[in-house]
Design an enzyme around this catalytic site. Structure first.
Site, PDB file in Angstrom:
ATOM      1  N   LYS A 172       0.838  -1.045   0.010  1.00  0.00           N
ATOM      2  CA  LYS A 172      -0.012   0.035  -0.045  1.00  0.00           C
ATOM      3  C   LYS A 172       0.980   1.108   0.011  1.00  0.00           C
ATOM      4  CE  LYS A 172      -3.540  -2.541  -0.274  1.00  0.00           C
ATOM      5  NZ  LYS A 172      -4.277  -3.138   0.712  1.00  0.00           N
TER       6      LYS A 172
HETATM    7  C1  LIG Z   1      -5.523  -3.968   1.264  1.00  0.00           C
HETATM    8  C2  LIG Z   1      -6.940  -3.794   1.328  1.00  0.00           C
HETATM    9  C3  LIG Z   1      -7.517  -4.222   2.378  1.00  0.00           C
HETATM   10  C4  LIG Z   1      -6.983  -5.169   3.808  1.00  0.00           C
HETATM   11  O1  LIG Z   1      -5.856  -4.534   4.057  1.00  0.00           O
HETATM   12  P1  LIG Z   1      -5.028  -5.586   5.012  1.00  0.00           P
HETATM   13  O2  LIG Z   1      -3.860  -4.497   5.647  1.00  0.00           O
HETATM   14  O3  LIG Z   1      -3.998  -6.437   3.953  1.00  0.00           O
HETATM   15  O4  LIG Z   1      -5.740  -6.329   5.927  1.00  0.00           O
HETATM   16  C5  LIG Z   1      -8.892  -3.853   2.261  1.00  0.00           C
HETATM   17  N1  LIG Z   1      -9.403  -3.172   1.471  1.00  0.00           N
HETATM   18  C6  LIG Z   1      -8.847  -3.011   0.470  1.00  0.00           C
HETATM   19  C7  LIG Z   1      -9.374  -2.247  -0.774  1.00  0.00           C
HETATM   20  C8  LIG Z   1      -7.353  -3.409   0.144  1.00  0.00           C
HETATM   21  O5  LIG Z   1      -7.013  -2.896  -0.868  1.00  0.00           O
END
Ligand SMILES: *Cc1c(COP(=O)(O)O)cnc(C)c1O
Length: 400
Positions: A200
């Site tokens: 991210k």
């Molecule tokens: C990455 C993501 C999540 C979950 O995040 P994690 O930190 O991996 O649990 C939820 N929603 C979206 C749209 C994502 O891209």
């Protein structure tokens, strides 16, 4: 003939455009990040120390919200948001199918029903008109995703939420740092969730957060994070009670130290991603083999993912074959996402299936995510462009 031989696809035994895999995403952790984590580990607190509050205050400032509550990951952030919203078994939550499964799963954790509205084929975000058609007396919340990093049309979504009395929840895992009409992501919904997974926009290893302006929701988020514990009297912390069981969604101090250090680098990361994304758009705008998602002028895109839509009518193969061919060229192209409503669980439990979201289903068949991350070089990007050219040239449908 030599040129043709040199362009033989790696999928069929030719030489790949590059010797090593270019991933679709990659974290950037520098010496200062590492020093910040080391300082936290050498301190008195491994978890629940001062680093949590520091990270929360910095995050609230970036997101333009009164409160930030950090949690163990982005999924926990969504779960805590749904918990704080008080969602339960008779409730419906309207959401998108073009998302990571965690978005809809969080609704299910609360025993509520995710109701999938279709997307706008140009922006790939929820279509407010499709949302409106799915309103029922049981709808309690609207959970929208800023897909790839493009903020949704939050003004239209908010108008619907006001009209029907829904809580507005943003899954902003892709759009930290984004904005709509100059208003930052974090100010556009009642509850906004982030993820700090290494793929991210910033990372804390694993990690996530929920931001809100509402004091009551912030209080419930903190309770959700810490087992559901409510303290009765600050002078007697050993006396507490549980009204509704919560979870252990706590984030450690050393993860908060990494998150805080990374947050200071967010603008630099964004600038690098934005430069590469613009360069992709320039180079690909004229391609007969793909289309680019719309980028409305009032949005600041978060630049998490760079996605394109294949023009399948101009190709002899499907999206999966294009992805396999790009992977063989050592380009880590991928799909975001297999649609939520078509996962076996959602078909079984809720009776969903093909035809529920026709625009999302048509888009999913054409979607390809290309590599994008702050330390990616222009030479890396040229490899992606070369591989696309090679694959498209090979699989072009020729007019007969
Ligand atoms: C990455 C993501 C999540 C979950 O995040 P994690 O930190 O991996 O649990 C939820 N929603 C979206 C749209 C994502 O891209």
């Amino acid at each position: 003939m030599n040129i043709e031989a040199s362009e033989k696809l790696a999928l069929f035994g030719g030489a790949p455009v590059r010797p090593t895999l270019l991933p679709y995403a990659r974290q950037s952790i520098d010496a200062e990040d590492i020093a910040a984590v080391s300082r936290a580990l050498a301190g008195d607190w491994v978890t629940q120390g001062p680093g949590v509050k520091q990270f929360e205050e910095a995050l609230a400032a970036v997101a333009g919200a009164r409160h930030a509550v950090v949690v163990a990951n982005g999924t926990a952030a969504l779960h805590a948001a749904c918990w704080a919203a008080g969602l339960g078994p008779d409730d419906e939550v309207i959401t998108t199918s073009l998302t990571f499964a965690a978005t809809a799963n969080a609704v299910v954790y609360q025993g509520a029903r995710p109701v999938f509205a279709d997307i706008d084929g140009a922006t790939l975000n929820l279509d407010p008109d499709a949302v409106k058609r799915l309103a029922t007396p049981r709808t309690r919340a609207l959970l929208a995703v800023d897909f790839a990093g493009l903020p949704c049309d939050w003004d239209k979504l908010r108008a619907l939420a006001l009209e029907h009395g829904w809580l507005l929840i943003a899954d902003a895992a892709h759009s930290l740092g984004g904005a709509l009409g100059g208003r930052p992501v974090g100010t556009l919904a009642d509850l906004t969730t982030f993820s700090f997974h290494p793929a991210k926009l910033i990372t804390s290893g694993e990690g996530g957060a929920v931001v809100t302006d509402r004091d009551d929701l912030a209080e419930r988020l903190r309770i959700a994070r810490h087992h559901g514990i409510r303290y009765q009297d600050p002078a007697r912390p050993w006396r507490y009670e549980i009204d509704v069981p919560g979870h252990n969604f706590r984030l450690t101090d050393f993860q908060c130290a990494l998150g805080l250090s990374q947050l200071a680098r967010l603008e630099g990361f964004w600038a690098a991603r934005d430069r590469l994304a613009r360069r992709y758009r320039e180079r690909l705008a004229g391609s007969p083999f793909l289309e680019l998602p719309a980028l409305p002028a009032d949005r600041r895109h978060g630049r998490h993912l760079f996605v394109v839509l294949l023009r399948l009518e101009r190709l002899t193969v499907d999206r999966d074959t294009v992805l396999s061919a790009l992977r063989a060229e050592n380009i880590g192209a991928t799909l975001h996402y297999p649609l939520a409503h078509l996962h076996p669980f959602y078909r079984r439990r809720f009776g969903y299936g093909p035809g529920l979201c026709p625009i999302a289903e048509a888009a999913e068949r054409r979607l390809v995510t290309l590599p994008l991350f702050p330390t990616m070089s222009e030479a890396d990007q040229d490899d992606v462009l070369r591989a696309l050219d090679k694959v498209f040239t090979h699989f072009a449908r020729r007019a007969s």
